[in-house]
Design a protein around this motif. Structure first.
Motif, PDB file in Angstrom:
ATOM      1  N   LEU A 299       9.181  -4.637   7.335  1.00 32.91           N
ATOM      2  CA  LEU A 299       7.588  -5.050   7.046  1.00 32.91           C
ATOM      3  C   LEU A 299       8.606  -4.679   5.101  1.00 32.91           C
ATOM      4  O   LEU A 299       9.325  -3.900   4.617  1.00 32.91           O
ATOM      5  CB  LEU A 299       7.379  -3.721   6.939  1.00 32.91           C
ATOM      6  N   ALA A 300       7.451  -5.637   4.063  1.00 35.78           N
ATOM      7  CA  ALA A 300       7.989  -5.108   3.124  1.00 35.78           C
ATOM      8  C   ALA A 300       6.685  -3.876   2.258  1.00 35.78           C
ATOM      9  O   ALA A 300       6.030  -3.834   3.011  1.00 35.78           O
ATOM     10  CB  ALA A 300       8.024  -6.315   2.293  1.00 35.78           C
ATOM     11  N   TYR A 301       7.734  -2.841   1.889  1.00 32.12           N
ATOM     12  CA  TYR A 301       6.450  -2.581   0.613  1.00 32.12           C
ATOM     13  C   TYR A 301       7.105  -2.006  -0.748  1.00 32.12           C
ATOM     14  O   TYR A 301       8.748  -1.712  -0.844  1.00 32.12           O
ATOM     15  CB  TYR A 301       6.229  -0.889   1.087  1.00 32.12           C
ATOM     16  N   VAL A 302       6.425  -0.989  -1.559  1.00 32.99           N
ATOM     17  CA  VAL A 302       6.862  -1.101  -2.676  1.00 32.99           C
ATOM     18  C   VAL A 302       6.894   0.128  -3.152  1.00 32.99           C
ATOM     19  O   VAL A 302       7.052   1.403  -2.050  1.00 32.99           O
ATOM     20  CB  VAL A 302       5.238  -1.020  -3.774  1.00 32.99           C
ATOM     21  N   THR A 303       8.430   0.504  -4.101  1.00 39.10           N
ATOM     22  CA  THR A 303       8.858   1.804  -3.771  1.00 39.10           C
ATOM     23  C   THR A 303       7.312   3.170  -4.507  1.00 39.10           C
ATOM     24  O   THR A 303       7.188   1.999  -4.986  1.00 39.10           O
ATOM     25  CB  THR A 303      10.322   2.448  -4.385  1.00 39.10           C
ATOM     26  N   ASN A 304       8.140   4.034  -3.945  1.00 37.98           N
ATOM     27  CA  ASN A 304       6.746   4.951  -4.600  1.00 37.98           C
ATOM     28  C   ASN A 304       7.052   4.956  -6.238  1.00 37.98           C
ATOM     29  O   ASN A 304       6.132   5.040  -7.154  1.00 37.98           O
ATOM     30  CB  ASN A 304       7.329   6.503  -3.862  1.00 37.98           C
TER      31      ASN A 304
ATOM     32  N   GLY B  75      -5.342  -1.766  -4.620  1.00 35.79           N
ATOM     33  CA  GLY B  75      -4.468  -2.512  -4.957  1.00 35.79           C
ATOM     34  C   GLY B  75      -2.950  -2.503  -5.818  1.00 35.79           C
ATOM     35  O   GLY B  75      -2.872  -4.757  -5.170  1.00 35.79           O
ATOM     36  N   ILE B  76      -2.539  -2.112  -5.805  1.00 34.29           N
ATOM     37  CA  ILE B  76      -1.082  -2.041  -6.409  1.00 34.29           C
ATOM     38  C   ILE B  76       0.134  -2.519  -4.321  1.00 34.29           C
ATOM     39  O   ILE B  76      -0.710  -1.487  -3.635  1.00 34.29           O
ATOM     40  CB  ILE B  76      -0.432  -0.689  -6.814  1.00 34.29           C
ATOM     41  N   GLY B  77       0.514  -2.989  -4.524  1.00 33.37           N
ATOM     42  CA  GLY B  77       0.807  -4.108  -3.702  1.00 33.37           C
ATOM     43  C   GLY B  77       0.420  -4.455  -2.332  1.00 33.37           C
ATOM     44  O   GLY B  77       0.869  -5.381  -1.271  1.00 33.37           O
ATOM     45  N   ARG B  78      -0.912  -4.158  -2.415  1.00 33.76           N
ATOM     46  CA  ARG B  78      -2.038  -5.144  -1.610  1.00 33.76           C
ATOM     47  C   ARG B  78      -1.425  -6.294  -1.534  1.00 33.76           C
ATOM     48  O   ARG B  78      -1.865  -6.813   0.114  1.00 33.76           O
ATOM     49  CB  ARG B  78      -3.487  -4.728  -2.003  1.00 33.76           C
ATOM     50  N   TYR B  79      -1.039  -7.245  -1.864  1.00 38.30           N
ATOM     51  CA  TYR B  79      -0.622  -8.869  -1.256  1.00 38.30           C
ATOM     52  C   TYR B  79       0.666  -8.160  -0.360  1.00 38.30           C
ATOM     53  O   TYR B  79       0.919  -9.518   0.056  1.00 38.30           O
ATOM     54  CB  TYR B  79      -0.051  -9.211  -2.859  1.00 38.30           C
TER      55      TYR B  79
END
Length: 175
Positions: free
Chosen positions: A42-47, A118-122
């Protein structure tokens, strides 16, 4: 807020995306008898990328985060932004993690609260990403991840999936 909403939702550069193994397993190749290891990642955005995005959109003094204990011992994070001088807060929470429990809980809850904005929701729209795990360590870890297999007690490596076009930042047009 529409321009800010668009800025918040803009995809991140691939180097600001991290991958984690959600599920892993192995199967025998019927033709060769070789055991092949696989993982669903799974992908996620760094803090840090989230903090940078909030700084870019609202300024360093236009947002803040706060933490509190969530039910069941987890962590609740609220991200507050100023909209026409009115503070608006959105919350989400996460459990403490097994590695660096407190830090992991804080980081996880902030990432989840950022999605509320909405940050990283895509990234939730990505197809399932299955990768092949191998014991062969790459010469450089750039573009690769590592997974510790508890059963074999070995580190297994995988190449990060390539992000589809919709999940990459749009290139500025050359005038």
């Amino acid at each position: 807020m529409q321009d800010k909403e668009k800025q918040l939702k803009e995809p991140f550069e691939p180097e600001h995306i991290e991958w984690r193994v959600q599920q892993s397993g192995k199967q025998n190749d019927n033709h060769t008898g070789e055991v092949k290891h696989w993982a669903l990642v799974l992908a996620y955005v760094t803090n840090r990328a989230i903090m940078d995005r909030l700084d870019e959109v609202f300024g360093i003094d236009g947002w803040c985060n706060e933490y509190s204990e969530a039910p069941g011992g987890g962590v609740l994070c609220g991200i507050t932004v100023l909209h026409h001088e009115v503070p608006i807060t959105k919350y989400d929470g996460a459990e403490q993690t097994q590695i660096e429990a407190v830090k992991g809980g804080l980081s996880g809850s902030m990432k989840r609260a950022a999605v509320q904005w909405g940050i990283g929701r895509y990234l939730y729209d990505l197809e399932a990403n299955f990768v092949t795990l191998t014991q062969l360590k790459p010469p450089t870890m750039k573009g690769y991840g590592v997974h510790y297999d508890k059963e074999s007690k070995k580190r297994l490596y995988y190449k990060h999936p390539e992000l589809p076009e919709f999940a990459r930042p749009s290139k500025p047009s050359k005038a």
